[in-house]
Write a protein that holds these residues in place. Structure first.
Motif, PDB file in Angstrom:
ATOM      1  N   UNK A 230       0.838  -1.201   0.000  1.00 29.91           N
ATOM      2  CA  UNK A 230       0.000   0.000   0.000  1.00 29.91           C
ATOM      3  C   UNK A 230       0.874   1.252   0.000  1.00 29.91           C
ATOM      4  N   UNK A 231       0.556   2.171  -0.883  1.00 30.62           N
ATOM      5  CA  UNK A 231       1.165   3.499  -0.850  1.00 30.62           C
ATOM      6  C   UNK A 231       0.345   4.311   0.153  1.00 30.62           C
ATOM      7  N   UNK A 232       0.869   4.427   1.369  1.00 26.68           N
ATOM      8  CA  UNK A 232       0.053   4.884   2.487  1.00 26.68           C
ATOM      9  C   UNK A 232      -0.522   6.282   2.271  1.00 26.68           C
ATOM     10  N   UNK A 233       0.271   7.201   1.753  1.00 29.01           N
ATOM     11  CA  UNK A 233      -0.200   8.585   1.619  1.00 29.01           C
ATOM     12  C   UNK A 233      -1.357   8.721   0.636  1.00 29.01           C
ATOM     13  N   UNK A 234      -1.376   7.901  -0.411  1.00 28.87           N
ATOM     14  CA  UNK A 234      -2.457   7.982  -1.391  1.00 28.87           C
ATOM     15  C   UNK A 234      -3.574   6.994  -1.113  1.00 28.87           C
ATOM     16  N   UNK A 235      -3.297   5.993  -0.275  1.00 25.90           N
ATOM     17  CA  UNK A 235      -4.305   4.983   0.009  1.00 25.90           C
ATOM     18  C   UNK A 235      -4.538   4.024  -1.142  1.00 25.90           C
ATOM     19  N   UNK A 236      -3.532   3.855  -2.005  1.00 24.59           N
ATOM     20  CA  UNK A 236      -3.679   2.981  -3.161  1.00 24.59           C
ATOM     21  C   UNK A 236      -2.872   1.701  -2.967  1.00 24.59           C
ATOM     22  N   UNK A 237      -3.483   0.589  -3.351  1.00 22.03           N
ATOM     23  CA  UNK A 237      -2.761  -0.678  -3.400  1.00 22.03           C
ATOM     24  C   UNK A 237      -1.971  -0.704  -4.709  1.00 22.03           C
ATOM     25  N   UNK A 238      -0.680  -1.022  -4.616  1.00 18.57           N
ATOM     26  CA  UNK A 238       0.198  -0.943  -5.781  1.00 18.57           C
ATOM     27  C   UNK A 238       0.700  -2.337  -6.167  1.00 18.57           C
ATOM     28  N   UNK A 239       0.307  -2.789  -7.341  1.00 18.92           N
ATOM     29  CA  UNK A 239       0.756  -4.061  -7.918  1.00 18.92           C
ATOM     30  C   UNK A 239       0.715  -5.224  -6.927  1.00 18.92           C
ATOM     31  N   UNK A 240      -0.440  -5.500  -6.382  1.00 15.94           N
ATOM     32  CA  UNK A 240      -0.526  -6.597  -5.408  1.00 15.94           C
ATOM     33  C   UNK A 240      -0.520  -7.958  -6.103  1.00 15.94           C
ATOM     34  N   UNK A 241       0.334  -8.885  -5.684  1.00 16.73           N
ATOM     35  CA  UNK A 241       0.400 -10.186  -6.355  1.00 16.73           C
ATOM     36  C   UNK A 241      -0.849 -11.036  -6.179  1.00 16.73           C
ATOM     37  N   UNK A 242      -1.558 -10.863  -5.039  1.00 15.68           N
ATOM     38  CA  UNK A 242      -2.694 -11.748  -4.762  1.00 15.68           C
ATOM     39  C   UNK A 242      -4.002 -10.972  -4.628  1.00 15.68           C
TER      40      UNK A 242
ATOM     41  N   UNK B  93      -6.111  -9.396  -7.463  1.00 10.28           N
ATOM     42  CA  UNK B  93      -6.440  -8.988  -8.834  1.00 10.28           C
ATOM     43  C   UNK B  93      -7.567  -7.956  -8.864  1.00 10.28           C
ATOM     44  N   UNK B  94      -7.347  -6.897  -9.638  1.00  8.09           N
ATOM     45  CA  UNK B  94      -8.361  -5.857  -9.784  1.00  8.09           C
ATOM     46  C   UNK B  94      -8.232  -4.716  -8.798  1.00  8.09           C
TER      47      UNK B  94
END
Length: 406
Positions: A150-162, A164-165
């Motif tokens: 997680x990119x904490x400051x933006x609240x975005x999940x970044x390229x999570x392997x498990x 999808x979507x």
């Protein structure tokens, strides 16, 4: 010319002193801040009016009058928190001290996508609040634990392997909107999310190891991840990638394909999913870390051997991490924590790490169990909302909304 730091004298700063236990009386606030008695009184009046501070009789003072103890009122609001795993979720309503008031566990697959998962969580949260008889207006924030970077400051999940979507999906906006729709209010709630290992580490460190300046937690479940707390703060790296222990490459496993698409990752060899795959290859029915744990509890010989070997491989990597970070506590958590996996970790770690690095090291298992991430998520929300600067902004808005008295 160097700038001097702004004096820490606002109502938010006084609240921080009270909330963290540094001050418990007006006299202690006067001593720590250097403010006048009238200014402290005015600041406290604001905090009392907002319902954030409560008072109770204290010990007798030297003058014979009882002192008044000031405390952070942990009942004036609640936090919603959820811990997402690959196929299960755990949602709860907690008070501001982290006590669980209501909770729900159930099957919920992250692979079904963010819309389905977040809408389901919103339904769960609404049901829990209704069961408590708590109005939606009492919720001050939401904390989410997810099994991905997680990119904490933006609240975005970044390229999570498990997951999808979920890559780059606006989770905070969707969660706010889903809760607002069910409550019939505007979507103004703050939503904070972080990687599950980070939040587990924060929850465990806050609960039982508050004086440990360098705390490391390793979660061994479907994958392998680590959370590190240094001087009370989660260490996330530049963009949330710190602690990705499961994707450190092993030199002698070039054919072990990881879910991230690479080969030779620790998680492809030593995670709960990896051990389950190894057991399946031997004709033992297992699909997940949970299945492996059940086999270990039953004393299944192949499971015992493979779990210990997995712990040894993890210990190889942790020897480097411990030498680098020199933690005071290394906590093993997740499906394989209190099993022969831990034995394997200890065997190799103490062999390979420098004695200087392990001299003061405690290797322990989880104290909070499956509530660790919830505790960390709630603490993250509370510490964000009641930090001095944020508290002052919220306090001004809260008092502005209150009707004037005559």
């Amino acid at each position: 010319m160097a700038q001097t730091a702004a004096p820490r004298t606002t109502a938010g700063h006084l609240l921080e002193l009270i909330r963290t236990g540094q001050a418990g009386t007006r006299g202690e606030l006067l001593s720590l801040t250097g403010l006048s008695r009238s200014t402290v009184g005015h600041r406290l009046d604001q905090l009392f009016a907002a319902g954030w501070v409560a008072s109770a009789p204290g010990q007798l003072s030297t003058g014979g009058r009882p002192s008044v103890r000031l405390t952070f009122d942990t009942t004036h609001a609640v936090v919603l928190a959820a811990d997402l795993d690959t196929s299960q979720a755990h949602a709860a309503v907690l008070d501001l001290a982290g006590a669980v008031l209501a909770e729900r566990r159930g099957e919920l697959r992250v692979a079904d996508g963010p819309e389905t998962v977040l809408d389901t969580l919103a339904d769960w949260f609404t049901g829990l609040l209704d069961g408590l008889g708590a109005a939606a207006s009492k919720v001050c924030g939401v904390g989410l634990s997810v099994p991905g970077p997680v990119e904490f400051n933006t609240g975005l999940v970044i390229r999570p392997p498990i997951m999808p979507g979920w890559d780059g999906y606006p989770i905070r906006d969707r969660m706010r909107a889903a809760l607002a729709e069910r409550a019939g209010t505007e979507p103004l709630l703050p939503v904070l999310l972080d990687n599950d290992a980070n939040l587990m580490a924060l929850g465990e460190q806050r609960a039982d190891w508050p004086d440990c300046s360098t705390f490391m937690l390793v979660k061994v479940s479907t994958g392998i991840g680590a959370g590190v707390v240094i001087d009370g703060q989660a260490f996330r790296g530049i963009d949330g990638g710190a602690g990705d222990l499961g994707h450190i490459r092993l030199h002698d496993q070039p054919d072990a394909r990881c879910m991230c698409g690479s080969y030779g990752c620790l998680a492809a060899v030593a995670s709960g999913r990896a051990v389950a795959g190894q057991l399946s290859g031997l004709g033992v029915a297992a699909e997940s870390g949970t299945d492996v744990r059940e086999l270990l509890d039953a004393g299944q010989p192949d499971a015992v051997r493979l779990a210990r070997e997995a712990g040894q491989r993890c210990g190889e990597v942790l020897a480097t991490a411990v030498t680098l970070l020199n933690p005071g506590v290394l906590m093993i958590a997740g499906d394989l924590a209190e099993t022969h996996f831990l034995t394997g970790v200890r065997e190799v770690l103490y062999q390979r790490a420098l004695p200087r690095s392990t001299r003061s090291l405690q290797i322990v298992t989880s104290r909070l169990g499956d509530r660790a991430a919830l505790a960390g998520a709630a603490a993250t929300v509370v510490e964000h909302l009641y930090a001095p600067e944020q508290a002052d902004l919220r306090l001004a808005a809260t008092l502005a909304d209150q009707p004037a008295t005559t």
